[in-house]
Design a protein around this motif. Structure first.
Motif, PDB file in Angstrom:
ATOM      1  N   ALA A  83       0.653  -1.281   0.026  1.00 60.41           N
ATOM      2  CA  ALA A  83       0.037   0.003  -0.011  1.00 60.41           C
ATOM      3  C   ALA A  83       0.930   1.280  -0.346  1.00 60.41           C
ATOM      4  CB  ALA A  83      -1.033  -0.135   1.135  1.00 60.41           C
ATOM      5  N   THR A  84       1.939   1.110   0.243  1.00 57.50           N
ATOM      6  CA  THR A  84       3.122   2.375   0.429  1.00 57.50           C
ATOM      7  C   THR A  84       3.673   2.628  -0.929  1.00 57.50           C
ATOM      8  OG1 THR A  84       4.636   1.057   1.168  1.00 57.50           O
ATOM      9  CG2 THR A  84       3.343   2.223   3.041  1.00 57.50           C
ATOM     10  N   THR A  85       3.574   1.593  -1.804  1.00 54.18           N
ATOM     11  CA  THR A  85       4.026   1.907  -3.353  1.00 54.18           C
ATOM     12  C   THR A  85       2.799   2.077  -4.253  1.00 54.18           C
ATOM     13  OG1 THR A  85       4.127  -0.305  -3.916  1.00 54.18           O
ATOM     14  CG2 THR A  85       5.831   0.855  -2.739  1.00 54.18           C
ATOM     15  N   HIS A  86       3.000   2.106  -5.476  1.00 53.49           N
ATOM     16  CA  HIS A  86       2.092   2.508  -6.424  1.00 53.49           C
ATOM     17  C   HIS A  86       1.341   0.897  -6.607  1.00 53.49           C
ATOM     18  CE1 HIS A  86       2.956   6.116  -8.267  1.00 53.49           C
ATOM     19  NE2 HIS A  86       4.219   5.753  -8.635  1.00 53.49           N
ATOM     20  N   ALA A  87       0.074   0.814  -6.127  1.00 58.65           N
ATOM     21  CA  ALA A  87      -0.713  -0.323  -6.147  1.00 58.65           C
ATOM     22  C   ALA A  87      -1.770  -0.690  -7.293  1.00 58.65           C
ATOM     23  CB  ALA A  87      -1.879  -0.124  -4.774  1.00 58.65           C
ATOM     24  N   ARG A  88      -1.464  -1.898  -7.650  1.00 55.00           N
ATOM     25  CA  ARG A  88      -2.358  -2.212  -8.786  1.00 55.00           C
ATOM     26  C   ARG A  88      -3.429  -3.431  -8.653  1.00 55.00           C
ATOM     27  NH1 ARG A  88       1.725  -3.407 -13.593  1.00 55.00           N
ATOM     28  NH2 ARG A  88       3.245  -4.152 -12.358  1.00 55.00           N
ATOM     29  N   GLY A  89      -4.367  -3.308  -9.303  1.00 52.62           N
ATOM     30  CA  GLY A  89      -5.247  -4.343  -9.329  1.00 52.62           C
ATOM     31  C   GLY A  89      -6.725  -3.964  -9.685  1.00 52.62           C
ATOM     32  N   GLY A  91      -7.395  -3.211 -12.526  1.00 57.91           N
ATOM     33  CA  GLY A  91      -7.289  -1.952 -13.333  1.00 57.91           C
ATOM     34  C   GLY A  91      -6.662  -0.679 -12.722  1.00 57.91           C
ATOM     35  N   LEU A  92      -6.456  -0.753 -11.648  1.00 55.50           N
ATOM     36  CA  LEU A  92      -6.008   0.449 -10.770  1.00 55.50           C
ATOM     37  C   LEU A  92      -4.427   0.394 -10.560  1.00 55.50           C
ATOM     38  CD1 LEU A  92      -8.717  -0.081  -8.043  1.00 55.50           C
ATOM     39  CD2 LEU A  92      -8.734   1.471 -10.108  1.00 55.50           C
ATOM     40  N   ARG A  93      -3.923   1.678 -10.493  1.00 53.01           N
ATOM     41  CA  ARG A  93      -2.708   1.723 -10.216  1.00 53.01           C
ATOM     42  C   ARG A  93      -2.717   3.242  -9.551  1.00 53.01           C
ATOM     43  NH1 ARG A  93       2.408  -0.271 -11.715  1.00 53.01           N
ATOM     44  NH2 ARG A  93       4.033   1.440 -11.600  1.00 53.01           N
ATOM     45  N   PHE A  94      -2.452   3.249  -8.372  1.00 50.71           N
ATOM     46  CA  PHE A  94      -2.114   4.700  -7.744  1.00 50.71           C
ATOM     47  C   PHE A  94      -1.557   4.354  -6.261  1.00 50.71           C
ATOM     48  CE2 PHE A  94      -6.216   3.446  -6.209  1.00 50.71           C
ATOM     49  CZ  PHE A  94      -6.509   3.880  -5.032  1.00 50.71           C
ATOM     50  N   THR A  95      -1.215   5.714  -5.608  1.00 57.61           N
ATOM     51  CA  THR A  95      -0.477   5.414  -4.374  1.00 57.61           C
ATOM     52  C   THR A  95      -1.582   5.911  -3.511  1.00 57.61           C
ATOM     53  OG1 THR A  95       1.465   6.097  -5.026  1.00 57.61           O
ATOM     54  CG2 THR A  95       1.056   6.378  -2.749  1.00 57.61           C
ATOM     55  N   PRO A  96      -2.118   4.951  -2.375  1.00 56.51           N
ATOM     56  CA  PRO A  96      -3.196   5.270  -1.827  1.00 56.51           C
ATOM     57  C   PRO A  96      -3.000   6.471  -0.800  1.00 56.51           C
ATOM     58  CG  PRO A  96      -2.530   2.861  -1.633  1.00 56.51           C
ATOM     59  CD  PRO A  96      -1.763   3.754  -2.264  1.00 56.51           C
ATOM     60  N   VAL A  97      -4.093   7.131  -0.566  1.00 55.54           N
ATOM     61  CA  VAL A  97      -3.780   8.438   0.406  1.00 55.54           C
ATOM     62  C   VAL A  97      -4.147   7.919   1.851  1.00 55.54           C
ATOM     63  CG1 VAL A  97      -5.240  10.547   1.237  1.00 55.54           C
ATOM     64  CG2 VAL A  97      -4.968  10.002  -1.164  1.00 55.54           C
ATOM     65  N   PRO A  98      -3.279   8.086   2.767  1.00 51.55           N
ATOM     66  CA  PRO A  98      -3.120   7.889   4.121  1.00 51.55           C
ATOM     67  C   PRO A  98      -4.384   8.483   5.018  1.00 51.55           C
ATOM     68  CG  PRO A  98      -1.417   9.301   3.940  1.00 51.55           C
ATOM     69  CD  PRO A  98      -1.918   9.117   2.544  1.00 51.55           C
ATOM     70  N   PRO A  99      -4.877   7.996   5.918  1.00 45.54           N
ATOM     71  CA  PRO A  99      -6.062   8.456   6.723  1.00 45.54           C
ATOM     72  C   PRO A  99      -5.391  10.018   7.308  1.00 45.54           C
ATOM     73  CG  PRO A  99      -5.400   6.239   7.699  1.00 45.54           C
ATOM     74  CD  PRO A  99      -4.428   6.634   6.770  1.00 45.54           C
ATOM     75  N   VAL A 104      -8.217  19.553   4.713  1.00 47.15           N
ATOM     76  CA  VAL A 104      -8.248  19.712   3.331  1.00 47.15           C
ATOM     77  C   VAL A 104      -8.560  18.612   2.680  1.00 47.15           C
ATOM     78  CG1 VAL A 104      -5.849  20.883   3.933  1.00 47.15           C
ATOM     79  CG2 VAL A 104      -5.874  18.195   3.988  1.00 47.15           C
ATOM     80  N   PHE A 105      -8.835  18.955   1.251  1.00 47.86           N
ATOM     81  CA  PHE A 105      -9.199  17.802   0.353  1.00 47.86           C
ATOM     82  C   PHE A 105      -8.174  17.329  -0.139  1.00 47.86           C
ATOM     83  CE2 PHE A 105     -10.949  16.027  -3.510  1.00 47.86           C
ATOM     84  CZ  PHE A 105     -12.196  15.783  -3.346  1.00 47.86           C
ATOM     85  N   THR A 106      -7.705  15.871   0.028  1.00 48.75           N
ATOM     86  CA  THR A 106      -6.594  15.348  -0.440  1.00 48.75           C
ATOM     87  C   THR A 106      -6.787  14.261  -1.383  1.00 48.75           C
ATOM     88  OG1 THR A 106      -5.859  15.543   1.839  1.00 48.75           O
ATOM     89  CG2 THR A 106      -4.514  14.026   0.873  1.00 48.75           C
ATOM     90  N   VAL A 107      -5.984  14.136  -2.363  1.00 52.87           N
ATOM     91  CA  VAL A 107      -6.005  13.026  -3.501  1.00 52.87           C
ATOM     92  C   VAL A 107      -4.634  12.700  -3.648  1.00 52.87           C
ATOM     93  CG1 VAL A 107      -7.827  14.331  -4.626  1.00 52.87           C
ATOM     94  CG2 VAL A 107      -5.779  15.089  -5.346  1.00 52.87           C
ATOM     95  N   PRO A 108      -4.460  11.633  -4.355  1.00 48.15           N
ATOM     96  CA  PRO A 108      -3.278  10.760  -4.568  1.00 48.15           C
ATOM     97  C   PRO A 108      -2.424  11.743  -5.612  1.00 48.15           C
ATOM     98  CG  PRO A 108      -5.205   9.534  -4.947  1.00 48.15           C
ATOM     99  CD  PRO A 108      -5.803  10.681  -5.127  1.00 48.15           C
ATOM    100  N   GLY A 109      -0.878  11.586  -5.307  1.00 42.89           N
ATOM    101  CA  GLY A 109      -0.177  12.020  -6.167  1.00 42.89           C
ATOM    102  C   GLY A 109      -0.436  11.950  -7.806  1.00 42.89           C
ATOM    103  N   GLY A 110      -0.087  12.929  -8.535  1.00 46.39           N
ATOM    104  CA  GLY A 110      -0.543  12.763  -9.958  1.00 46.39           C
ATOM    105  C   GLY A 110      -1.876  13.437 -10.377  1.00 46.39           C
ATOM    106  N   TYR A 111      -2.747  13.368  -9.099  1.00 43.85           N
ATOM    107  CA  TYR A 111      -4.011  13.809  -9.408  1.00 43.85           C
ATOM    108  C   TYR A 111      -4.285  15.375  -9.062  1.00 43.85           C
ATOM    109  CZ  TYR A 111      -5.161   8.971 -10.163  1.00 43.85           C
ATOM    110  OH  TYR A 111      -5.320   7.728 -11.048  1.00 43.85           O
TER     111      TYR A 111
END
Length: 668
Positions: A83-89, A91-99, A104-111
């Motif tokens: 979960a701390t790296t680019h996660a896949r599955g 059709g998904l691949r993104f770095t999860p946002v921690p709690p 603030v409104f928080t989105v993954p890196g690259g978004y």
């Protein structure tokens, strides 16, 4: 009389402020369902043997393609990553946002993300710019309403669309300085009434991106506001019945307004279905109405913290107009492309505290609509049309929701009762699952409930469901169908009142503060199979379950509320009332392959807010979420706000769009 707030009146993650304005302190009251219906664990011993029960896992093949030719092929699942790296599955691949816990409104890196429309933004011609300290009822009726919930999109070409948004409820303590319910001014009450309902707004997309923004120039001829005073009409078997007649509407066919609209759905012919939920809290003197209104928890006198709509519109006083409450609690159909058309309250779908009305066309051509009743120990429902859907025959199709059969669900587990002890521990067969039956309540004008007419069943649907022995569930909220497999997924948000003795296999935890997700797989006739792929909470808690996936890799998730699917069949989950001490968020969970159960957090909303919607666009370039009640934290006031999102001033409920910065598909 409403009880005072107690220390355990909001046992989940909600604030007392949310409990008061969202649902009228429902958790501080006795449970409305006092029926003697058995929890299905009580009758499990009478069921078929566990080896002979229809199992959800073996029924999947029966429903593949149930949503028509648009079903997509399976997507290959790559190897899981931490979960701390680019996660896949899935059709998904993104770095999860921690709690998160910040404002603030928080989105993954690259978004990227941006507000599309916020409370008070002009919607209709002549609407003034929003001025927090100079509001009026007339202005609010032309502006975007307050707490936004369900959102859906109606395309108007490649880069334009109509956005529909529910406005569930108002929080006057955050809308007005120095607000006091007993001393509320008539103008404040009128503003509150106008801030309910829904909005249609035209939006446009920045070409080559997933960003959408409000159209602010030009005619915008479809923009519309629906409020608590909008003229509507009843259709279906109960329309015109004595229980719906009032002095102002002696024919019982023309109600005014809609209230507390929460989740919703769309129809194959391009209309929105919006669900009236906690309508009870807007009325006073319920003891002067039909005794059956008690089943809907309507206040019996005049609670001191009531919004007092009756002071500006006496129809909300049931001592004077005892049938008015019966005119709320329905599924309302609205055509976003007909700004002058009267919204329709479809009585054939029953009356309760509606969540969702998700429609799909069955293989036999009939239309199905799934619905939840969002209260503790309430039920899951389904409507099946009598006639069949005809592609391109809009006039015929718009009659489908007026005649059919309304069902309520009874769930049966396949494990011995002693293995379901309320701890959330999995039974010996390795999963919470079993069989079920759709019990008919009414077909057209024919009642299937002894002692009740068809019209009584539809107006007092909770009472009818009690009589036929439906299964008491843990707050059934949104219900959505997977476009790939056809499975029907039910969000069960929580139920802190369930005791160990009341635990059953479909609701396996006592004091269920974090909720779970249940899947229904339709079988032959009225039979179905079911299973629980997700039991929410802290992954370190042994009472949680993530479809068998490695819990050291998943994101903590609590209180599933609204759910949606992308085209790949991944389940997106918005949460409400996180009981783990974090802000609410949007999560995604693959449902097939090696990463089934791999829950990851995609975004987090600001402090005090709830994540509503969500909506993944058909091209998967954008995700819309409604950020409801930001800053709704105990002790917050306009002079001491707990949130200043989104503009650095007073908190304003808003619809937000999220997109990939490089124009890629969401999750990639």
């Amino acid at each position: 009389m409403l009880l005072p707030l107690l220390p355990d009146a909001h046992k989940g993650g909600r604030s007392a402020l949310t409990c008061r304005f969202r649902c009228g302190d429902a958790c501080a009251h006795d449970v409305a369902n006092r029926s003697g219906n058995p929890y299905f664990g009580d009758i499990a011993a009478e069921a078929l043997s566990r080896r002979g029960v229809l199992r959800a896992g073996t029924l999947g093949a029966l429903v593949i393609g149930a949503v028509g030719a648009g079903a997509l092929p399976a997507v290959a699942d790559p190897d899981p990553g931490p979960a701390t790296t680019h996660a896949r599955g899935g059709g998904l691949r993104f770095t999860p946002v921690p709690p998160q816990t910040g404002d603030v409104f928080t989105v993954p890196g690259g978004y990227d993300s941006a507000v599309v429309v916020r409370w008070g933004d002009p919607v209709l011609p002549g609407a003034p710019a929003f001025d927090f300290d100079n509001q009026s009822g007339d202005a609010q009726a032309k502006q975007f309403g307050y707490n936004c919930d369900y959102v859906t999109l109606f395309p108007m070409g490649r880069d334009r669309a109509l956005l529909w948004v529910n406005h569930e409820y108002t929080n006057e303590a955050l809308m007005f300085r120095g607000y006091s319910a007993p001393a509320a001014t008539e103008e404040q009450i009128k503003i509150g009434m106008a801030a309910h309902g829904g909005s249609v707004v035209e939006i446009e997309r920045a070409r080559g991106t997933g960003r959408w923004k409000l159209v602010t120039t030009g005619r915008r001829r479809y923009n519309r506001r629906i409020t608590a005073q909008t003229p509507m009409r009843f259709t279906g078997p109960a329309a015109g019945h004595d229980l719906l007649k009032t002095a102002a509407d002696p024919e019982g066919r023309n109600p005014l307004g809609m209230l507390n609209n929460c989740a919703g759905g769309t129809t194959p012919w391009g209309t929105v279905l919006t669900a009236e939920e906690n309508f009870d809290q807007y009325f006073v003197n319920g003891d002067r109405a039909d005794p059956n209104v008690a089943r809907y928890a309507i206040p019996t006198n005049v609670p001191s913290n009531n919004r007092r709509f009756d002071r500006v519109d006496e129809r909300f006083d049931l001592a004077k107009h005892p049938n008015e409450a019966n005119r709320f609690g329905w599924i309302v159909e609205i055509d976003p492309f007909d700004p002058d058309g009267a919204p329709i309250k479809r009585t054939a779908l029953g009356r309760f505290k509606h969540e969702a009305a998700t429609t799909s066309v069955r293989r036999d051509g009939r239309l199905e609509a799934y619905m939840g009743d969002d209260s503790r120990f309430e039920y899951v429902y389904k409507f099946v049309s009598k006639e069949r859907y005809r592609h391109g025959d809009d006039r015929h199709n718009r009659t489908l929701l007026d005649e059919g059969t309304l069902y309520v669900a009874r769930f049966t587990g396949d494990s011995p009762k002693e293995e379901i002890d309320g701890s959330g521990r999995l039974p010996e067969d390795g999963g919470f699952d079993g069989s079920g039956e759709w019990i008919p309540l009414v077909s057209g004008n024919t009642s299937h409930v002894p002692g009740m007419t068809a019209e009584q069943v539809l107006v007092f649907t909770r009472v009818a469901a009690d009589k036929v022995g439906a299964t008491k569930m843990d707050r059934p909220e949104d219900v959505e169908r997977n476009p790939v497999t056809g499975g029907v997924f039910v969000a069960l948000t929580n139920n802190s009142n369930r005791t160990p003795a009341q635990a059953d296999e479909a609701n396996p935890r006592a004091a269920n503060k974090s909720g779970h997700i249940l899947e229904i797989v339709e079988g032959r006739g009225t039979a179905f199979a079911w299973s629980i792929p997700l039991v929410c909470g802290d992954p370190n808690d042994p009472a949680t379950y993530f479809a068998g996936f490695d819990k050291t890799k998943v994101s903590p998730i609590s209180c599933p509320d609204n759910v949606a699917f992308d085209r790949d069949g991944n389940l997106w989950i918005g949460t409400d009332g996180n009981s783990l001490g974090h802000n609410d968020g949007l999560f995604v969970m693959p449902l097939r392959g090696r990463e089934r159960g791999y829950v990851r957090q995609f975004l987090s909303v600001p402090v005090g807010a709830e994540t509503c919607g969500p909506l993944v666009t058909e091209d998967q370039r954008s995700v819309f979420v409604a950020v409801q009640h930001p800053g709704e934290v105990d002790g917050a006031t306009p002079d001491n706000p707990a949130s200043r999102w989104p503009d650095g001033d007073q908190p304003r409920p808003s619809v937000v769009v999220v997109w990939h910065g490089q124009g890629k598909k969401i999750g990639s």
